[in-house]
Motif scaffolding. Structure first.
Motif, PDB file in Angstrom:
ATOM      1  N   PHE A 163       0.801  -1.196  -0.132  1.00  0.00           N
ATOM      2  CA  PHE A 163      -0.193  -0.055  -0.114  1.00  0.00           C
ATOM      3  C   PHE A 163       0.646   1.407  -0.034  1.00  0.00           C
ATOM      4  O   PHE A 163       0.796   2.242  -0.783  1.00  0.00           O
ATOM      5  CB  PHE A 163      -0.905   0.021   1.326  1.00  0.00           C
ATOM      6  N   THR A 164       1.883   1.157   0.979  1.00  0.00           N
ATOM      7  CA  THR A 164       2.781   2.504   0.979  1.00  0.00           C
ATOM      8  C   THR A 164       4.069   1.798   1.262  1.00  0.00           C
ATOM      9  O   THR A 164       4.498   1.147   2.105  1.00  0.00           O
ATOM     10  CB  THR A 164       2.480   3.171   2.232  1.00  0.00           C
ATOM     11  N   PRO A 165       4.962   2.081   0.273  1.00  0.00           N
ATOM     12  CA  PRO A 165       6.391   1.432   0.407  1.00  0.00           C
ATOM     13  C   PRO A 165       7.355   1.572   1.549  1.00  0.00           C
ATOM     14  O   PRO A 165       7.087   2.916   1.960  1.00  0.00           O
ATOM     15  CB  PRO A 165       7.101   1.915  -0.903  1.00  0.00           C
ATOM     16  N   LEU A 166       7.827   0.803   2.110  1.00  0.00           N
ATOM     17  CA  LEU A 166       8.715   1.166   3.096  1.00  0.00           C
ATOM     18  C   LEU A 166       9.987   1.419   2.616  1.00  0.00           C
ATOM     19  O   LEU A 166      10.472   1.242   1.512  1.00  0.00           O
ATOM     20  CB  LEU A 166       9.050   0.007   4.107  1.00  0.00           C
ATOM     21  N   THR A 167      10.776   2.367   3.538  1.00  0.00           N
ATOM     22  CA  THR A 167      12.167   2.729   3.315  1.00  0.00           C
ATOM     23  C   THR A 167      13.065   1.518   3.160  1.00  0.00           C
ATOM     24  O   THR A 167      12.825   0.463   3.688  1.00  0.00           O
ATOM     25  CB  THR A 167      12.509   3.722   4.108  1.00  0.00           C
ATOM     26  N   LYS A 168      14.034   1.472   2.224  1.00  0.00           N
ATOM     27  CA  LYS A 168      15.112   0.788   2.206  1.00  0.00           C
ATOM     28  C   LYS A 168      14.871  -0.626   1.102  1.00  0.00           C
ATOM     29  O   LYS A 168      15.761  -1.210   0.838  1.00  0.00           O
ATOM     30  CB  LYS A 168      15.697   0.283   3.583  1.00  0.00           C
ATOM     31  N   ILE A 169      13.688  -0.840   1.167  1.00  0.00           N
ATOM     32  CA  ILE A 169      13.462  -2.198   0.313  1.00  0.00           C
ATOM     33  C   ILE A 169      12.567  -1.885  -0.670  1.00  0.00           C
ATOM     34  O   ILE A 169      11.257  -2.460  -0.933  1.00  0.00           O
ATOM     35  CB  ILE A 169      12.794  -3.252   1.559  1.00  0.00           C
ATOM     36  N   PRO A 170      12.964  -1.395  -1.862  1.00  0.00           N
ATOM     37  CA  PRO A 170      12.287  -0.981  -3.005  1.00  0.00           C
ATOM     38  C   PRO A 170      11.767  -2.269  -3.928  1.00  0.00           C
ATOM     39  O   PRO A 170      10.719  -2.499  -4.215  1.00  0.00           O
ATOM     40  CB  PRO A 170      13.030  -0.242  -3.951  1.00  0.00           C
ATOM     41  N   ALA A 171      12.826  -3.229  -3.673  1.00  0.00           N
ATOM     42  CA  ALA A 171      12.392  -4.528  -4.632  1.00  0.00           C
ATOM     43  C   ALA A 171      11.310  -5.219  -3.993  1.00  0.00           C
ATOM     44  O   ALA A 171      10.247  -5.713  -4.770  1.00  0.00           O
ATOM     45  CB  ALA A 171      13.683  -5.567  -4.530  1.00  0.00           C
ATOM     46  N   TYR A 172      11.506  -5.436  -2.750  1.00  0.00           N
ATOM     47  CA  TYR A 172      10.201  -6.198  -1.860  1.00  0.00           C
ATOM     48  C   TYR A 172       8.978  -5.563  -1.952  1.00  0.00           C
ATOM     49  O   TYR A 172       7.823  -6.220  -2.235  1.00  0.00           O
ATOM     50  CB  TYR A 172      10.686  -6.382  -0.458  1.00  0.00           C
ATOM     51  N   SER A 173       9.029  -4.105  -1.597  1.00  0.00           N
ATOM     52  CA  SER A 173       7.712  -3.344  -1.661  1.00  0.00           C
ATOM     53  C   SER A 173       7.048  -3.360  -3.014  1.00  0.00           C
ATOM     54  O   SER A 173       5.695  -3.565  -3.103  1.00  0.00           O
ATOM     55  CB  SER A 173       7.925  -1.940  -1.373  1.00  0.00           C
ATOM     56  N   GLY A 174       7.816  -3.373  -4.165  1.00  0.00           N
ATOM     57  CA  GLY A 174       7.320  -3.149  -5.593  1.00  0.00           C
ATOM     58  C   GLY A 174       6.955  -4.843  -5.972  1.00  0.00           C
ATOM     59  O   GLY A 174       5.710  -4.890  -6.554  1.00  0.00           O
ATOM     60  N   ALA A 175       7.532  -5.676  -5.331  1.00  0.00           N
ATOM     61  CA  ALA A 175       7.160  -7.249  -5.670  1.00  0.00           C
ATOM     62  C   ALA A 175       5.739  -7.377  -4.807  1.00  0.00           C
ATOM     63  O   ALA A 175       4.935  -8.122  -5.494  1.00  0.00           O
ATOM     64  CB  ALA A 175       7.953  -8.122  -5.019  1.00  0.00           C
ATOM     65  N   LYS A 176       5.448  -7.077  -3.540  1.00  0.00           N
ATOM     66  CA  LYS A 176       4.130  -7.236  -3.082  1.00  0.00           C
ATOM     67  C   LYS A 176       3.264  -6.242  -3.693  1.00  0.00           C
ATOM     68  O   LYS A 176       2.009  -6.903  -3.566  1.00  0.00           O
ATOM     69  CB  LYS A 176       4.550  -6.994  -1.374  1.00  0.00           C
TER      70      LYS A 176
END
Length: 275
Positions: A163-176
């Motif tokens: 819903f809202t990406p967390l800092t430091k983990i762009p790949a994981y946030s985008g994948a989810k």
């Protein structure tokens, strides 16, 4: 007739808890994991508690491996009714060292230090494959059993950072985020066959993957862990058991008209503005 449930990534803490809960409801549970010994351990615990379970080795990134697993499950339990796509995770090569970039970071030569410009494309691809392709391929394989039957459903595992990406983990946030979008797409695509597709979006749960990021060796919180708890209205990390109620609801007949939803289970984290 007892429904057959397949869970991927079920050797881990969260999905093993869901596997045991589904077995207690009378389902026949196929515990899939890349590590056969982990799958067998969970399956044996279920059987020792009076449930029906089968441990199966399977690689969610290899369709042939999943087809072999499906054949084994069909022979032991019959056709599949419910699929829980639990395999997923992050990778250090898709993670920045700092939450915010500053030009001074370009001069940081410390071993392992990564700015956005240092992110490794193979690491990012690994994260996307594990979370998205690792959801798509099992669905292709196991959802075929659901066609023409009643009461079948698929449950994906997204994340509140979709819903809202967390800092430091762009790949994981985008994948989810891709998993959440795919959940909605599948819900529409399978709707005429009556196959429901939904997802859980867990907040912060302590697992072996994130424990060192959120807690110190003495159990106290790291700076990031403290920030998370301060932003979580319920004031704690999630426990695996916190996922059970929503899982049983979405996989059961009580949710017979529910499809295409992504349910946050985050102690209010996504609802809190910070003030």
């Amino acid at each position: 007739m007892s429904k057959v449930v397949v869970l991927t990534g079920a050797g881990g803490v969260l999905c093993s808890t869901l596997a045991k809960a589904l077995a207690k409801e009378g389902r026949k549970v196929a515990v899939l994991d890349l590590r056969k010994e982990a799958a067998d351990k969970v399956a044996n615990e279920i059987k020792n508690d009076g449930g029906e379970a089968l441990g199966v080795a399977a690689d969610v990134l290899k369709k042939e491996s999943l087809e072999i697993a499906k054949k084994e499950i069909n022979e032991a339990f019959g056709s599949v009714d419910i699929l829980v796509n639990g395999a997923g995770g992050n990778h250090p090569l898709g993670t920045t060292s700092n939450p915010h970039f500053s030009k001074e970071d370009l001069e940081n030569k410390a071993e392992g230090f990564k700015t956005f410009f240092d992110l490794d494309s193979e690491g990012i691809q690994f994260v996307f494959n594990l979370n998205f392709i690792g959801t798509l391929l099992p669905t292709q394989v196991f959802a075929k059993d659901m066609v023409g039957k009643q009461g079948c459903s698929i449950l994906n595992i997204s994340s509140m950072n979709a819903f809202t990406p967390l800092t430091k983990i762009p790949a994981y946030s985008g994948a989810k985020a891709a998993v959440s979008n795919f959940t909605q797409w599948l819900a529409v695509h399978f709707s005429k066959e009556g196959i429901r597709v939904n997802a859980l979006a867990p907040g912060f749960f302590l697992t072996e993957q994130n424990r060192t990021l959120l807690t110190q060796t003495d159990g106290s919180l790291t700076e990031r862990g403290t920030t998370i708890i301060n932003q979580t209205p319920m004031g704690r990390f999630g426990e695996p058991e916190d996922l059970i109620g929503t899982t049983l609801w979405l996989c059961g007949e009580g949710a017979s008209f529910v499809t295409g939803v992504v349910v946050p289970i985050d102690g209010g984290f996504s609802a809190f503005s910070g003030v």
